[in-house]
Design a protein around this motif. Structure first.
Motif, PDB file in Angstrom:
ATOM      1  N   LEU B  46       0.927  -1.258   0.016  1.00 36.34           N
ATOM      2  CA  LEU B  46      -0.006   0.107   0.006  1.00 36.34           C
ATOM      3  C   LEU B  46       0.977   1.139   0.086  1.00 36.34           C
ATOM      4  O   LEU B  46       0.428   2.538  -0.945  1.00 36.34           O
ATOM      5  CB  LEU B  46      -0.953   0.011   1.103  1.00 36.34           C
ATOM      6  CG  LEU B  46      -1.968  -0.962   1.076  1.00 36.34           C
ATOM      7  CD1 LEU B  46      -2.830  -0.969   2.459  1.00 36.34           C
ATOM      8  CD2 LEU B  46      -3.208  -0.741  -0.100  1.00 36.34           C
ATOM      9  N   LEU B  50       1.133   4.350  -2.912  1.00 33.06           N
ATOM     10  CA  LEU B  50       0.707   5.643  -2.639  1.00 33.06           C
ATOM     11  C   LEU B  50       1.481   6.392  -3.691  1.00 33.06           C
ATOM     12  O   LEU B  50       0.977   7.335  -4.157  1.00 33.06           O
ATOM     13  CB  LEU B  50       1.137   5.983  -1.124  1.00 33.06           C
ATOM     14  CG  LEU B  50       0.946   7.477  -0.902  1.00 33.06           C
ATOM     15  CD1 LEU B  50      -0.673   7.906  -0.878  1.00 33.06           C
ATOM     16  CD2 LEU B  50       1.827   8.068   0.314  1.00 33.06           C
ATOM     17  N   PHE B  54      -0.930   6.858  -6.870  1.00 34.06           N
ATOM     18  CA  PHE B  54      -1.785   8.041  -6.569  1.00 34.06           C
ATOM     19  C   PHE B  54      -0.877   9.017  -6.958  1.00 34.06           C
ATOM     20  O   PHE B  54      -1.427  10.329  -6.942  1.00 34.06           O
ATOM     21  CB  PHE B  54      -2.161   7.985  -5.090  1.00 34.06           C
ATOM     22  CG  PHE B  54      -3.372   6.839  -5.024  1.00 34.06           C
ATOM     23  CD1 PHE B  54      -4.505   7.456  -5.381  1.00 34.06           C
ATOM     24  CD2 PHE B  54      -3.100   5.614  -4.529  1.00 34.06           C
ATOM     25  CE1 PHE B  54      -5.745   6.507  -5.434  1.00 34.06           C
ATOM     26  CE2 PHE B  54      -3.952   4.842  -4.466  1.00 34.06           C
ATOM     27  CZ  PHE B  54      -5.425   5.019  -4.790  1.00 34.06           C
ATOM     28  N   TRP B 180      -5.201   5.694   3.514  1.00 37.19           N
ATOM     29  CA  TRP B 180      -6.343   5.759   3.083  1.00 37.19           C
ATOM     30  C   TRP B 180      -6.959   7.172   2.824  1.00 37.19           C
ATOM     31  O   TRP B 180      -7.590   7.717   1.986  1.00 37.19           O
ATOM     32  CB  TRP B 180      -7.493   4.661   3.320  1.00 37.19           C
ATOM     33  CG  TRP B 180      -8.807   4.651   2.632  1.00 37.19           C
ATOM     34  CD1 TRP B 180      -8.964   4.314   1.344  1.00 37.19           C
ATOM     35  CD2 TRP B 180      -9.927   4.983   3.383  1.00 37.19           C
ATOM     36  NE1 TRP B 180     -10.334   4.570   0.956  1.00 37.19           N
ATOM     37  CE2 TRP B 180     -11.003   4.673   2.170  1.00 37.19           C
ATOM     38  CE3 TRP B 180     -10.468   5.354   4.457  1.00 37.19           C
ATOM     39  CZ2 TRP B 180     -12.483   4.811   2.474  1.00 37.19           C
ATOM     40  CZ3 TRP B 180     -11.859   5.116   4.741  1.00 37.19           C
ATOM     41  CH2 TRP B 180     -12.523   5.272   3.698  1.00 37.19           C
ATOM     42  N   VAL B 183      -5.345   9.500   1.009  1.00 42.97           N
ATOM     43  CA  VAL B 183      -5.495   9.396  -0.466  1.00 42.97           C
ATOM     44  C   VAL B 183      -6.846  10.379  -0.790  1.00 42.97           C
ATOM     45  O   VAL B 183      -7.054  10.906  -1.923  1.00 42.97           O
ATOM     46  CB  VAL B 183      -5.338   7.955  -1.012  1.00 42.97           C
ATOM     47  CG1 VAL B 183      -6.402   8.019  -2.211  1.00 42.97           C
ATOM     48  CG2 VAL B 183      -4.100   7.650  -1.174  1.00 42.97           C
ATOM     49  N   PHE B 262      -7.284   2.014  -4.195  1.00 43.08           N
ATOM     50  CA  PHE B 262      -6.558   2.069  -2.938  1.00 43.08           C
ATOM     51  C   PHE B 262      -6.145   0.600  -2.367  1.00 43.08           C
ATOM     52  O   PHE B 262      -5.035   0.410  -1.998  1.00 43.08           O
ATOM     53  CB  PHE B 262      -7.259   2.838  -1.794  1.00 43.08           C
ATOM     54  CG  PHE B 262      -6.305   3.016  -0.702  1.00 43.08           C
ATOM     55  CD1 PHE B 262      -5.222   3.752  -0.572  1.00 43.08           C
ATOM     56  CD2 PHE B 262      -6.452   2.222   0.341  1.00 43.08           C
ATOM     57  CE1 PHE B 262      -4.331   3.838   0.566  1.00 43.08           C
ATOM     58  CE2 PHE B 262      -5.825   2.126   1.607  1.00 43.08           C
ATOM     59  CZ  PHE B 262      -4.770   3.127   1.461  1.00 43.08           C
TER      60      PHE B 262
END
Ligand SMILES: Nc1ncnc2c1ncn2[C@@H]1O[C@H](COP(=O)(O)OP(=O)(O)O)[C@@H](O)[C@H]1O
Ligand SMILES: [Mg+2]
Lengths: 256, 336
Positions: B46, B50, B54, B180, B183, B262
């Motif tokens: 994760l 990111l 993202f 999360w 984001v 995500f």
């Protein structure tokens, strides 16, 4: 008439190829300036240098008296220079509304206004409301929830225009605002630009191929040819300039 | 982007949390260990995503930050230091490390250059660790003790596997939720702009470099935290923690699960672990299966598993809409 942006002796080469060979340019506050010239003359390159997208090799750009030629693009934006691209650039995977909302949040942030807490999941209702108003200004209110990549070419350009104006720039630079548009879309865009310009009073610099658009909007024109300004003045004067007729307007001017 | 409704995401998260928390109650210790391992890896992936999913930054050396955290905590626990302080130190060290790398790399590099530079730096770290005697060289640090947390008067022993698992679940969940949240926040919205069109972002006044650097620091810190959590779980830390294969695993897990989502990397981690488990008795089979799945993903479902599911869902919704229209007109017609 005060000069808001003053560029002197701008030079730019790509590799060994000189593209801009010492360009001087003055923008008067509140004016509508057209930068014309044949394809490949260096118009887009001049835009890139003025906005900070690429560094100049030499020369100076003063904006409201301050030297900005060394500033990165985002700083120039923060000082009040906005732009559109020759091929519209917006955030393609966001809806039209999200595009404007994120830009409003940026503007508020730059102005030091309170945007709401940073961890907010979504933009505040006030931001959403303003975004809707701005979309309807350019006739996109029915496209608010459409992802930008699904918008038509003309709608993308309108969205980009709205997005650029959302930042309330002092100078708006439009690279070929009507490129690839149908004749009727073109008329609409000219009317739209006229209206927005009258409402907000920003200074405008645009490059344009279509002479109707130039004569419909601009109060000053500059002709760029092979990286040099060969004429400037009122659009009428520029059109009558023999050198300009020779290198650029060609048959179009003689037939007109 | 097609996104599931927020409510369904939240209830999905809650169900997953309850299920995960109950694992030690019904599964044998081997399973508890495996699930704990997947949790740590999922957090690691994760944090990588990111950046990739993202912020539009692809790095191939993310395992270096994981290794930094794992070694700091492993070494510190063996020396009897406080676990919470060590975890804090891991986060800070990971964040500082990525700040340094980011300051050097992000300003001038994008795309493949940045990917290769991070890969090269992580290889340097890997070699340095493998040659450092104080860190056990190529054999790593073994017999890392499970910690006890001292909270003023109270003491929480994490010596039992189940206790440590719950602590791990709690910590991973908290960090995953923070990511999360990040984001979804305004910070995340700006990152999304940068990912979709960095130039346009610059021209709405975003200091792209600064935002990417911030994302870089957060990602590095969280990766180090994941590494720190892994040390007492496996009770051994080897240079493999920072090996390039580990970095690439984060890439693969994210692509498999869906880098545009995500939770994609977490799902991808779980699926990979499942494949490893099912194919564990056949040497080499897992590579074949994994390779095959990746081929299918890249060729047929570039959005990963979640991308595939969301296409299915939108197709079903469209069919449902069409059916609803038929019903409507069906009702209207007789009335006319
Ligand atoms: N990134 C680049 N690298 C090299 N040459 C370029 C680049 N961008 C533009 N040019 C060249 O610079 C010249 C001017 O281009 P441009 O500024 O786009 O012209 P215009 O916008 O007036 O049509 C052209 O000859 C083009 O080929
Ligand atoms: Mg051009």
């Amino acid at each position: 008439m005060t000069v808001i942006l003053e560029a002197r002796d701008i030079r730019k080469s790509y590799g060994a190829v000189p593209i801009l060979k010492g360009v001087d340019l003055d923008l008067t506050r509140g004016g509508t300036h057209a930068l014309i010239g044949p394809n490949g003359a260096g118009k887009t390159t001049l835009f890139k240098v003025l906005t900070g997208e690429t560094p100049a090799n030499g020369g100076s750009v003063r904006f409201s008296g301050k030297e900005i030629v060394k500033l990165p693009a985002f700083r120039r934006v923060q000082q009040g220079i906005g732009r559109t691209f020759q091929v519209a650039r917006v955030f393609m995977e966001m809806t039209a509304l999200e595009n404007i909302m994120v830009t409003i949040e940026r503007r508020m942030r730059m102005a030091g206004e309170k945007v709401g807490v940073w961890y907010d999941f979504r933009p505040s209702p006030a931001v959403r409301k303003e975004a809707m108003i701005r979309l309807s200004e350019v006739g996109l209110e029915n496209r608010a929830e459409t992802e930008a990549r699904y918008l038509s070419h003309g709608d993308k350009k309108r969205l980009e225009l709205s997005l650029s104006l959302t930042l309330e720039p002092e100078i708006l630079m439009l690279d070929e605002p009507t490129a690839g548009m149908s004749q009727s879309d073109r008329h609409e865009t000219v009317a739209l630009l006229k209206r927005l310009k009258a409402e907000r009073g920003f200074t405008m610099l645009m490059t344009e191929h279509d002479m109707d658009v130039v004569f419909g909007l601009a109060d000053a024109a500059m002709v760029l040819n092979y990286g040099e300004i060969i004429a400037c003045g009122t659009p009428e004067a520029v059109r009558r300039d023999p050198l300009v007729r020779e290198v650029y307007l060609g048959q179009e001017a003689t037939s007109a | 982007m097609i996104t599931a409704s927020r409510n369904s995401v939240i209830s999905g998260i809650l169900i997953a949390l309850v299920l995960l928390a109950s694992v030690p109650l019904w599964a044998n210790p081997g399973w508890v260990f495996v699930v704990g391992f997947v949790l740590v890896e999922a957090l690691f992936c994760l944090s990588w995503n990111l950046l990739f999913g993202f912020a539009g930054v692809a790095t191939f050396g993310h395992a270096a930050f994981f290794a930094v955290g794992a070694y700091l905590v492993g070494w510190g626990l063996r020396a009897g230091e406080s676990f919470l302080l060590l975890m804090l130190g891991a986060g800070v060290l990971g964040g500082l490390g990525s700040l340094l790398v980011g300051l050097v790399a992000l300003r001038r590099m994008t795309g493949i250059h940045l990917a290769v530079l991070t890969l090269a730096l992580s290889e340097v770290l890997y070699i340095v660790i493998g040659n450092t005697h104080a860190l056990g060289g190529i054999d790593g640090l073994a017999s890392i003790p499970r910690p006890t947390i001292h909270l003023g008067l109270a003491e929480i022993s994490l010596e039992s596997s189940d206790a440590y698992y719950w602590f791990l679940l709690l910590t991973c969940s908290v960090f995953a939720l923070v990511l999360w949240w990040l984001v979804q926040s305004r910070f995340g919205r700006v990152l999304r702009c940068i990912k979709q069109d960095g130039e346009r972002a610059e021209f709405i006044g975003v200091n792209v470099n600064r935002y990417q650097l911030a994302a870089f620091v957060v990602a590095g810190a969280v990766a180090a935290v994941a590494g720190g959590l892994s040390a007492p779980l496996t009770q051994i830390v080897t240079p493999a923690a920072g090996y390039w294969m580990h970095s690439i695993q984060a890439v693969l897990n994210s692509l498999l699960g869906g880098a545009g989502f995500f939770w994609g990397p977490a799902l991808g981690t779980a699926i990979f672990a499942g494949i490893d488990f099912v194919t564990r008795t056949f040497a080499g089979l897992s590579e074949v299966v994994v390779g095959g799945i990746l081929l299918v993903i890249v060729l047929a479902f570039p959005g990963g598993v979640l991308g595939f599911l969301s296409t299915l869902k939108s197709r079903r919704d469209r069919n449902a809409d069409a059916a609803a229209n038929v019903v409507e007109t069906g009702l209207k017609e007789p009335a006319e």
